[in-house]
Motif scaffolding. Structure first.
Motif, PDB file in Angstrom:
ATOM      1  N   LYS A   1       0.830  -1.199   0.000  1.00 36.23           N
ATOM      2  CA  LYS A   1       0.000   0.000   0.000  1.00 36.23           C
ATOM      3  C   LYS A   1       0.870   1.257   0.000  1.00 36.23           C
ATOM      4  N   ALA A   2       1.966   1.225   0.742  1.00 36.81           N
ATOM      5  CA  ALA A   2       2.852   2.388   0.778  1.00 36.81           C
ATOM      6  C   ALA A   2       3.373   2.728  -0.619  1.00 36.81           C
ATOM      7  N   VAL A   3       3.837   1.729  -1.335  1.00 33.85           N
ATOM      8  CA  VAL A   3       4.396   1.969  -2.675  1.00 33.85           C
ATOM      9  C   VAL A   3       3.290   2.309  -3.667  1.00 33.85           C
ATOM     10  N   GLU A   4       2.144   1.660  -3.528  1.00 32.01           N
ATOM     11  CA  GLU A   4       1.016   1.979  -4.407  1.00 32.01           C
ATOM     12  C   GLU A   4       0.613   3.441  -4.253  1.00 32.01           C
ATOM     13  N   TYR A   5       0.521   3.923  -3.011  1.00 31.89           N
ATOM     14  CA  TYR A   5       0.119   5.302  -2.777  1.00 31.89           C
ATOM     15  C   TYR A   5       1.195   6.287  -3.219  1.00 31.89           C
ATOM     16  N   LYS A   6       2.437   5.890  -3.054  1.00 30.25           N
ATOM     17  CA  LYS A   6       3.529   6.728  -3.561  1.00 30.25           C
ATOM     18  C   LYS A   6       3.359   6.948  -5.059  1.00 30.25           C
ATOM     19  N   ASN A   7       3.127   5.872  -5.785  1.00 28.35           N
ATOM     20  CA  ASN A   7       3.020   5.954  -7.238  1.00 28.35           C
ATOM     21  C   ASN A   7       1.728   6.621  -7.688  1.00 28.35           C
ATOM     22  N   ARG A   8       0.638   6.375  -6.974  1.00 31.90           N
ATOM     23  CA  ARG A   8      -0.658   6.893  -7.404  1.00 31.90           C
ATOM     24  C   ARG A   8      -0.800   8.377  -7.107  1.00 31.90           C
ATOM     25  N   TYR A   9      -0.300   8.809  -5.957  1.00 29.69           N
ATOM     26  CA  TYR A   9      -0.554  10.182  -5.529  1.00 29.69           C
ATOM     27  C   TYR A   9       0.674  11.082  -5.603  1.00 29.69           C
ATOM     28  N   GLY A  10       1.855  10.512  -5.812  1.00 30.03           N
ATOM     29  CA  GLY A  10       3.055  11.316  -6.020  1.00 30.03           C
ATOM     30  C   GLY A  10       3.608  11.992  -4.791  1.00 30.03           C
TER      31      GLY A  10
END
Length: 345
Positions: free
Chosen positions: A212-221
C-alpha cells in the motif's frame, strides 16, 4: 533526496507520526533502528510548556541518535504558541511541527489541534507567529478539513506555504471522521500536484503494508509517507516498506529472536527514561503486539503484566524465546486500532 529547509532526507522518506503516549524516546529508538527517516515527539501543549508543566517539559527530551527529529506543539493562541516555539528553539531539535490535526475532544474542542480547522485565518496567524518566533524550520501536520463540507486542505496548503512552512503532512480524514472509514488520499494527491506547491507533501493514513505504501507513492506522487498506528508494536514496517520500495520484494517478518530483543530494548529504555515503576507498568501494554502470532501466548503475557523488575521481565522473555525456539511466525496483517480511545486527553 527530499529537503525540508536544511534537512536532507532520502528519496521517499518514511516518517514516524507524533502520537500522544506512544512516540516517546524509548519507542522512537526502536523505530529508528527499524528505519524511520524522520521522527516526531508526542505533541506538547503550548500552555503547559509555558507553565513549566513537568510532563510537557519531559517531552522535549531528544537524543543525538534520533536525528533528524522534530518537536511538535499545539495550541490556539498566537502569543502562547510563539512563546512555546521559542522555548523549543532552545532545545535544538531539527525542526518544529505544529499540530492542527489532533481530533480528540479536549484538544479540538478548545480550539487547538484539529479545532483550528474551523478557522483558516486563525490557522494562518498561528503558523506565521511560530515561523517568526523560531529559527527552526516549521512544518505542519493537519487533516483534510473539519467535516465533509469544509475540506479546505488545498487552500490550507497554499496559505501555510505562503507564511513560511517548509513541509506539510496531511492525514486523509476530516476531524469529524476521527479514525472511522478509510483515509481519502485523493485530496492529498491534489495538493502535491498543485503547481503552486513547492514544499514536500507527506501523506498519512491507513498505511499498514509495504504494498500500500508503494502503491500510494506511485498513485498520488507524495514526497514521503508518515506512519502512526501501524507501527505501534510493529516498528519493522519501516524496513519492510523500504525494502519493498527498493526491490519489489517482500521481506519476511521479524524473527522470534528479533521480537524478544526489541521487547528488551524498549523495556530498558523505558525504565531509564521513566523510572522503574512507570517504565515497567507502561511497557505492559506493548508485549501483546511484540509477541503477536505466537500460539498459546496468553499465559506468558499474563505473567509479564504482573512482574515488577526488569530482571523478572527479561527472565520470562528468555523463557518465551526458549519455549518457542524454531517456530515459524505467521506474518499477520497489521490492525489499525484507534489508539485515541484510551488517550488521557
Amino acid at each position: 533526496m527530499v529537503k525540508i529547509d536544511n534537512i536532507t532526507l532520502p528519496d521517499f522518506p518514511l516518517l514516524l507520526a507524533p502520537m500522544e503516549d506512544v512516540s516517546d524516546p524509548p519507542f522512537r529508538a526502536v523505530c529508528k533502528d527499524a528505519g524511520a527517516d524522520l521522527m516526531y515527539t508526542e505533541f506538547i501543549s503550548s500552555e503547559g510548556l509555558i507553565r513549566d508543566a513537568i510532563k510537557c517539559r519531559r517531552k522535549l527530551d531528544i537524543f543525538e541518535y534520533e536525528r533528524p527529529v522534530g518537536i511538535q506543539i499545539f495550541g490556539g493562541d498566537e502569543d502562547s504558541l510563539a512563546m512555546a516555539a521559542r522555548i523549543v528553539d532552545v532545545t535544538s531539535p531539527d525542526l518544529l511541527d505544529i499540530n492542527f490535526g489532533c481530533p480528540v475532544k479536549k484538544v479540538a474542542g478548545r480550539g487547538a489541534g484539529a479545532g483550528v480547522l474551523k478557522d483558516l485565518d486563525l490557522m494562518v496567524r498561528l503558523t506565521a507567529a511560530c515561523v517568526k518566533a523560531t529559527k527552526l524550520p516549521v512544518t505542519v501536520k493537519t487533516r483534510l478539513g473539519w467535516d465533509d463540507d469544509t475540506k479546505n486542505i488545498e487552500e490550507v496548503a497554499e496559505r501555510l506555504q505562503d507564511v513560511g512552512i517548509k513541509a506539510l503532512a496531511i492525514h486523509g480524514r476530516t476531524r469529524c471522521q476521527m479514525y472511522k472509514g478509510q483515509a481519502d488520499w485523493t485530496l492529498i494527491g491534489k495538493v502535491k500536484n498543485n503547481p503552486r506547491i513547492k514544499i514536500p507533501i507527506f501523506g498519512n493514513g491507513d498505511i499498514n503494508t509495504p504494498q500500500k505504501a508503494v502503491e500510494y507513492k506511485n498513485r498520488y506522487g507524495v514526497d514521503g509517507i508518515m506512519i502512526g498506528r501501524a507501527v505501534i508494536g510493529y516498528p519493522w514496517l519501516f524496513r519492510e516498506i523500504r525494502h519493498y520500495e527498493q526491490t519489489g520484494e517482500l521481506l519476511p517478518g521479524p524473527t522470534l529472536e528479533e521480537r524478544i530483543a526489541v521487547s528488551k530494548k524498549h523495556l530498558r529504555l523505558s525504565v531509564e527514561w521513566k523510572g522503574p515503576v512507570t517504565g515497567i507498568n507502561e511497557m505492559r501494554g506493548c508485549y501483546a503486539n511484540y509477541l503477536k502470532g505466537l500460539p498459546n501466548i496468553k499465559e506468558f503475557r499474563s505473567r509479564l503484566v504482573t512482574l515488577k523488575t526488569v530482571e523478572e521481565v527479561e527472565a520470562v522473555l528468555d523463557e518465551i524465546e526458549a519455549y518457542y525456539k524454531g517456530i515459524e511466525l505467521e506474518h499477520a496483517p497489521i490492525e489499525l486500532i484507534d489508539y485515541h480511545q484510551n488517550c488521557p486527553l
